[in-house]
Each structure stands twice: as C-alpha cells, then as structure tokens.
Design an enzyme around this catalytic site. Sequence first.
Site, mmCIF file in Angstrom:
data_model
loop_
_atom_site.group_PDB
_atom_site.id
_atom_site.type_symbol
_atom_site.label_atom_id
_atom_site.label_comp_id
_atom_site.label_asym_id
_atom_site.label_seq_id
_atom_site.Cartn_x
_atom_site.Cartn_y
_atom_site.Cartn_z
ATOM 1 N N ASN A 1 0.674 -1.199 0.118
ATOM 2 C CA ASN A 1 0.023 -0.059 -0.191
ATOM 3 C C ASN A 1 0.951 1.226 -0.132
ATOM 4 O O ASN A 1 0.730 2.219 -0.693
ATOM 5 C CB ASN A 1 -1.025 0.031 1.362
ATOM 6 N N MET B 1 0.553 -3.399 12.298
ATOM 7 C CA MET B 1 -0.023 -4.641 13.060
ATOM 8 C C MET B 1 -0.120 -4.267 14.533
ATOM 9 O O MET B 1 -0.247 -5.060 15.253
ATOM 10 C CB MET B 1 0.840 -5.924 12.726
ATOM 11 N N LEU C 1 -2.619 1.277 18.249
ATOM 12 C CA LEU C 1 -2.154 2.714 18.664
ATOM 13 C C LEU C 1 -2.721 2.794 20.196
ATOM 14 O O LEU C 1 -3.960 2.677 20.460
ATOM 15 C CB LEU C 1 -2.272 3.689 17.915
ATOM 16 N N HIS D 1 -8.629 -1.021 5.913
ATOM 17 C CA HIS D 1 -8.886 -2.200 6.440
ATOM 18 C C HIS D 1 -9.494 -3.391 5.311
ATOM 19 O O HIS D 1 -10.536 -2.714 4.701
ATOM 20 C CB HIS D 1 -9.863 -2.277 7.606
#
Length: 185
Positions: free
Chosen positions: A16, A88, A91, A107
């Site tokens: 991405n 992964m 936060l 997502h």
Amino acid sequence: MVKKNACVFLSGAGTNLKELLKSSKNANFPININLIISSNDRAKGLNLAKIHKIHSKTINLKNRLQCENLLWELKKRKISLICLAGYMRVLSKYFINNFKGKIINIHPSLLPKYRGLNTFKRVLEAKERFTGCTVHYVNERLDSGKVILQKRILINSDDDEKSLKVRVQKIEYKTYSEAIIKIYS
Ligand code: GRF
C-alpha cells in the site's frame, strides 16, 4: 497546490505504501510522504524508504516516552496525516488523542463487518457474496472510526483466502489514494 506532509506506519510488505508513493508523484495528489514508521526492523516495506530516500524509523510505541518522542518528531516535520498501511499494532489512546482526527487506516473488509484479523477466512466461512476494503479514521476502538471510503467486490465461487487477498488488495491500492483525495477536497 501546497502538499501536506504525511507519515506512513507499516509492519510488513508495504505494497500500500508503494502505491501511495506512486500517487504522491502526481502534483495534484494532496500529500507527500515524508516519514515512514515501522513496528519492526525487518519489514519489507522499509526498503521503499531507502529507495525513495525517505526518513524511516523502527519504533515500538510501547510506552509514553516513545509516543511523546514520536509526537515531537511528527510536529517537527509538520506531519498532518498518518496513514496506517498494514500496521499490526494497536495505537495507544494517548497517541491517538494527541493526533486526533488525523490518523487513517485501510482495512480489508466492508466495515463495520469483520473488524480485526483473518478477514478473508471469516468472509469465506460466512459465505458472503461481497467483500471489499474500507479507509477509515482511527479512534480508540479497533477498526471502528468514521468511514471515509469503501469499495466492494463480488466474491467468486472459486475464491479462496489467497485469491481474495490478491483481489481485495488490488482495490485497496486505488481506494487508499482516492480516500486521501477525498479528505482534502
Ligand atoms: C493490507 O491488505 C491492509 O488491508 C491491511 O494490511 C495489509 C497490508 O499490506 N491493513 P501491505 O503491507 O500494504 O502490503
């Protein structure tokens, strides 16, 4: 157009990130990627930082001090958007609250369906007809922030986890860039 400074957080392959970097070469794309943060120093995505000469760091963000240091660095570099791209880690509330409304994530499901991990497996087990991807703002709850953009695909009868991942990732690449354009338009 004056571009905003952005930072990408990743943990893995960085495909991405690769697509966002491609988009950012366009003068009309609203962001430049100025900083790359990885949760592990073996993430393949970090190679892109080297290739594109973008400053990168591996940080765990496990404690308040690490969060404060990174928040200071983001401020120093005038970063106004954080794009999570295969990051992964979850936060902390502290970090999110100190960068409120400026963290987004991609997502691989049609949220609010299938938050969390193993989305392709769960989608297939549930015999869904459609799946897709969602770009959303990040809040304190996992994969639950306001949706910015969502795209769906039809699941083929012969799709397995592997083929679905490939097909969903293909639409992710377009969707992430389009969502960023949408934020700034
Ligand atoms: C993406 O498919 C994204 O949906 C999920 O993690 C994956 C990261 O892939 N959050 P990559 O590192 O961008 O290749």
